[in-house]
Design a protein around this motif. Sequence first.
Motif, PDB file in Angstrom:
ATOM      1  N   ILE A 144      -3.788   4.790   0.203  1.00  0.00           N
ATOM      2  CA  ILE A 144      -4.349   5.392   1.402  1.00  0.00           C
ATOM      3  C   ILE A 144      -4.131   6.881   1.271  1.00  0.00           C
ATOM      4  O   ILE A 144      -3.009   7.315   1.031  1.00  0.00           O
ATOM      5  CB  ILE A 144      -3.620   4.912   2.659  1.00  0.00           C
ATOM      6  CG1 ILE A 144      -3.617   3.398   2.691  1.00  0.00           C
ATOM      7  CG2 ILE A 144      -4.250   5.495   3.903  1.00  0.00           C
ATOM      8  CD1 ILE A 144      -3.029   2.827   3.950  1.00  0.00           C
ATOM      9  N   ARG A 177       1.947   2.907   9.740  1.00  0.00           N
ATOM     10  CA  ARG A 177       1.191   1.810   9.122  1.00  0.00           C
ATOM     11  C   ARG A 177       2.056   1.004   8.183  1.00  0.00           C
ATOM     12  O   ARG A 177       1.592   0.080   7.545  1.00  0.00           O
ATOM     13  CB  ARG A 177       0.011   2.373   8.306  1.00  0.00           C
ATOM     14  CG  ARG A 177      -1.058   3.027   9.124  1.00  0.00           C
ATOM     15  CD  ARG A 177      -1.714   1.984   9.980  1.00  0.00           C
ATOM     16  NE  ARG A 177      -2.657   2.592  10.890  1.00  0.00           N
ATOM     17  CZ  ARG A 177      -3.953   2.605  10.682  1.00  0.00           C
ATOM     18  NH1 ARG A 177      -4.448   2.088   9.602  1.00  0.00           N
ATOM     19  NH2 ARG A 177      -4.744   3.160  11.564  1.00  0.00           N
ATOM     20  N   GLY A 201       0.861   5.677   0.362  1.00  0.00           N
ATOM     21  CA  GLY A 201       0.097   6.798   0.890  1.00  0.00           C
ATOM     22  C   GLY A 201       0.159   7.995  -0.036  1.00  0.00           C
ATOM     23  O   GLY A 201       1.153   8.207  -0.721  1.00  0.00           O
ATOM     24  N   LEU A 258     -10.121  -4.012   1.856  1.00  0.00           N
ATOM     25  CA  LEU A 258     -10.129  -3.147   3.028  1.00  0.00           C
ATOM     26  C   LEU A 258     -10.486  -3.943   4.278  1.00  0.00           C
ATOM     27  O   LEU A 258      -9.940  -3.719   5.350  1.00  0.00           O
ATOM     28  CB  LEU A 258     -11.100  -1.985   2.826  1.00  0.00           C
ATOM     29  CG  LEU A 258     -10.665  -0.982   1.754  1.00  0.00           C
ATOM     30  CD1 LEU A 258     -11.737   0.072   1.529  1.00  0.00           C
ATOM     31  CD2 LEU A 258      -9.368  -0.312   2.161  1.00  0.00           C
ATOM     32  N   ARG A 301      -7.639  -5.702   5.522  1.00  0.00           N
ATOM     33  CA  ARG A 301      -6.785  -4.802   6.287  1.00  0.00           C
ATOM     34  C   ARG A 301      -7.370  -4.517   7.667  1.00  0.00           C
ATOM     35  O   ARG A 301      -6.826  -3.744   8.422  1.00  0.00           O
ATOM     36  CB  ARG A 301      -6.649  -3.448   5.563  1.00  0.00           C
ATOM     37  CG  ARG A 301      -5.924  -3.517   4.266  1.00  0.00           C
ATOM     38  CD  ARG A 301      -4.505  -3.882   4.544  1.00  0.00           C
ATOM     39  NE  ARG A 301      -3.815  -4.143   3.299  1.00  0.00           N
ATOM     40  CZ  ARG A 301      -2.983  -3.293   2.717  1.00  0.00           C
ATOM     41  NH1 ARG A 301      -2.766  -2.135   3.254  1.00  0.00           N
ATOM     42  NH2 ARG A 301      -2.391  -3.618   1.605  1.00  0.00           N
ATOM     43  N   LEU A 345       1.077   7.371   8.410  1.00  0.00           N
ATOM     44  CA  LEU A 345       1.132   6.416   7.307  1.00  0.00           C
ATOM     45  C   LEU A 345       2.396   5.566   7.397  1.00  0.00           C
ATOM     46  O   LEU A 345       2.369   4.365   7.110  1.00  0.00           O
ATOM     47  CB  LEU A 345       1.070   7.145   5.967  1.00  0.00           C
ATOM     48  CG  LEU A 345      -0.271   7.817   5.681  1.00  0.00           C
ATOM     49  CD1 LEU A 345      -0.220   8.634   4.395  1.00  0.00           C
ATOM     50  CD2 LEU A 345      -1.371   6.776   5.580  1.00  0.00           C
ATOM     51  N   GLY A 385     -12.662   2.756   5.770  1.00  0.00           N
ATOM     52  CA  GLY A 385     -12.497   2.772   4.324  1.00  0.00           C
ATOM     53  C   GLY A 385     -13.630   3.527   3.648  1.00  0.00           C
ATOM     54  O   GLY A 385     -14.758   3.545   4.140  1.00  0.00           O
ATOM     55  N   ILE A 418      -8.979   5.445   4.465  1.00  0.00           N
ATOM     56  CA  ILE A 418      -8.377   4.781   3.324  1.00  0.00           C
ATOM     57  C   ILE A 418      -9.408   4.789   2.230  1.00  0.00           C
ATOM     58  O   ILE A 418     -10.540   4.367   2.451  1.00  0.00           O
ATOM     59  CB  ILE A 418      -8.042   3.315   3.648  1.00  0.00           C
ATOM     60  CG1 ILE A 418      -7.191   3.251   4.907  1.00  0.00           C
ATOM     61  CG2 ILE A 418      -7.356   2.655   2.485  1.00  0.00           C
ATOM     62  CD1 ILE A 418      -6.733   1.857   5.238  1.00  0.00           C
ATOM     63  N   ASN A 419      -9.069   5.278   1.044  1.00  0.00           N
ATOM     64  CA  ASN A 419     -10.113   5.187   0.038  1.00  0.00           C
ATOM     65  C   ASN A 419      -9.661   4.698  -1.308  1.00  0.00           C
ATOM     66  O   ASN A 419      -8.506   4.713  -1.659  1.00  0.00           O
ATOM     67  CB  ASN A 419     -10.899   6.480  -0.080  1.00  0.00           C
ATOM     68  CG  ASN A 419     -10.020   7.623  -0.432  1.00  0.00           C
ATOM     69  OD1 ASN A 419      -8.914   7.414  -0.888  1.00  0.00           O
ATOM     70  ND2 ASN A 419     -10.498   8.816  -0.206  1.00  0.00           N
ATOM     71  N   SER A 475      -9.032   2.897  11.612  1.00  0.00           N
ATOM     72  CA  SER A 475      -9.086   3.403  10.249  1.00  0.00           C
ATOM     73  C   SER A 475     -10.383   2.936   9.606  1.00  0.00           C
ATOM     74  O   SER A 475     -10.914   1.885   9.958  1.00  0.00           O
ATOM     75  CB  SER A 475      -7.895   2.899   9.442  1.00  0.00           C
ATOM     76  OG  SER A 475      -7.909   1.502   9.383  1.00  0.00           O
ATOM     77  N   SER A 478       0.851  -1.184   0.000  1.00  0.00           N
ATOM     78  CA  SER A 478       0.000   0.000   0.000  1.00  0.00           C
ATOM     79  C   SER A 478       0.888   1.236   0.000  1.00  0.00           C
ATOM     80  O   SER A 478       1.996   1.216   0.522  1.00  0.00           O
ATOM     81  CB  SER A 478      -0.909   0.004   1.227  1.00  0.00           C
ATOM     82  OG  SER A 478      -0.140   0.024   2.403  1.00  0.00           O
TER      83      SER A 478
END
Lengths: 357, 357
Positions: free
Chosen positions: A119, A140, A89, B137, B140, A137, B89, B119-120, B87, A87
């Motif tokens: 993210i 993470r 950021g 997601l 995660r 981030l 999503g 998170i998107n 977090s 992932s």
Amino acid sequence: MPETAPRADRPADRLRDRTSGTRYGNRPTMKDVAARAGVGLKTVSRVVNGEPGVTPDTERRVQEAIEALGFRRNDSARVLRKGRTASIGLILEDLADPFYGPLSRAVEEVARAHGALLINGSSAEDPDREQELALALCARRVDGLVVIPAGDDHRYLEPEIRAGVATVFVDRPAGRIEADVVLSDNFGGARDGVAHLIAHGHRRIGFIGDMPRIHTAAERLRGYRAAMEDAGIAVADSWMSLGVTDPERVRRAAEAMLTGPEPVTAVFAGNNRVTVTVIRVLAGLSRQVALVGFDDIELADLLQPGVTVVAQDAAALGRTAAERLFRQLDGTHLTPERIELPTRLVTRGSGELPPSD
Amino acid sequence: MPETAPRADRPADRLRDRTSGTRYGNRPTMKDVAARAGVGLKTVSRVVNGEPGVTPDTERRVQEAIEALGFRRNDSARVLRKGRTASIGLILEDLADPFYGPLSRAVEEVARAHGALLINGSSAEDPDREQELALALCARRVDGLVVIPAGDDHRYLEPEIRAGVATVFVDRPAGRIEADVVLSDNFGGARDGVAHLIAHGHRRIGFIGDMPRIHTAAERLRGYRAAMEDAGIAVADSWMSLGVTDPERVRRAAEAMLTGPEPVTAVFAGNNRVTVTVIRVLAGLSRQVALVGFDDIELADLLQPGVTVVAQDAAALGRTAAERLFRQLDGTHLTPERIELPTRLVTRGSGELPPSD
DNA sequence: TAGAACCTGGACAACGTTGTCATGCGCGCG
DNA sequence: CGCGCGCATGACAACGTTGTCCAGGTTCTA
């Protein structure tokens, strides 16, 4: 087979129920799936990850157990074990700014193509918040960061970069550290835009832009000055407004330079928000004033006259940055580089109006 | 003090070097910090998390070690241990659509206020991709999901919801499962918009909208029909265009209903993309045709005439959904609810034009 | 038919953190 | 003077997964 006892009977599970907020049933783990399928833990792992070495029959049994229990692999544990998170950021300054939509989308497309999740968070132009977000981030353990910087000191990222977090800055360069950066040619774009006005006969040209401490704003101002100087025009202080962005103050600034002792016949707007406000001001005027704006705006072609702009390719910025990021992640260490993307002058009418004095 | 030996000498570290891609030095862990500060592992944990029970002197030593090593807590491990990720999503259909900017931003603000990260990802209107993203997601272990659905079957989320993943749908309802949903009053908004045209004397009113399988499109169509019926106007098939969104086909559809045997004198546009295209078509016409669009568009007030729209409050949609999500996370189980937000008719000129036939 | 090569499956440790519990120390009070 | 109490600290297990390595079984070959 005492190992098949329901999870809730194990002391650890009662513990978890008390301390963490999980409300319904606990999630099944590979261990549960293994118990149900009557196989070993690692075999389940193999099936889940599509590793070879599992008989079709065993695989089917495992799949059934997964289905029945609604198992989903816990990626936190996976990440902990593997070290990489797949992932990245993205930190931008304002999700609601239309400029960042295509950029963000482009980054996501590239991430997706590399099998990574994106993210993102926005800094709201606040350097502290940018830092907070970036470090969150990193905690993470994102593999990399694409940053549209709000602050001008990014030394806080040094330990992260040293630890292997790929980092690319976009739109504005990093402050006080060496890092990859992808920029638009702000200087050249602004210079060409202003030269375009000069070519259409303007001499008294106003400039309204953001605070010069912001790199893009400084570069665009430099482009404006360069174009004026190239044409041998001395710039009056009253033609420039620096550091204003909120609509009301932009309006006043525009009105001031339009009515001063040496009223401008054209305005160069330093960014899309300024452009929109200037359009509103000019719409209320009787005489025609030429306008070129930096950044494209939607529906610019439908206005009367159409708005001439220096367009940057937001999607290309994002794509280039993300691709650079993954090149960092794939290969060996690259020396930090500065990539500059060209801008494009889009003529739609407002920039081709002649001086009206 | 043999425990202070450099990490690279421990077998596990050599192992990690071989298998994972970490390129530079390995990241320091709490254990490393503890060794350097000459304290126990747990004490470091206490300092990092601001837990009480640490002497100021010890705390200072630990802080120095953290600083010196550039330590940053590994949140993956933390999540694994604690169960919650802090977090959430967000899945939307297109990051580049200006409608989603404010929505996404609002969700982020709420998340931030609750100390959570957002998170998107975007589904690009593809149901499969939506599912893939949502499940990624969940893997995660996001605490919750805000979904703008692309598909119409969300049973795949059932195990997740049962496992405690808070879920709220926005803009369109979930398919085949019970879940919270936050919507605009699409029906009422469209009905009011069309009624507005009728009130200004129009009888032959066109409707151009998206495929009725999309909930919002269906509701808006229903609103159109209701307004027409309320006024006792029989709708001709040639006045309606359903399922077209790409600019070229919208253009043709608009031209068709403007030139048919019963040409419309007004158009109701079912979403912002359609509105923009219709504006372009109408701009090329000699006679004046009234227009009301669903969704606001930027600069709508600067066009000639200004564009009358039924505006939805994207930020409020996002905020409401996110707040509902956190209420699910805080409290006990809530029964799924459907929350409908009002729309607002913004009159700017194009909707108040009289019929021109 | 013995032995080797191969294949499937499982036991085990480790990733870095946090919750629990035990230990040891200093101090006040009886 | 001794007892216990509170407080700072640390040892240890567990979270759920994956990499390594070994065991047991099957098939092929000499």
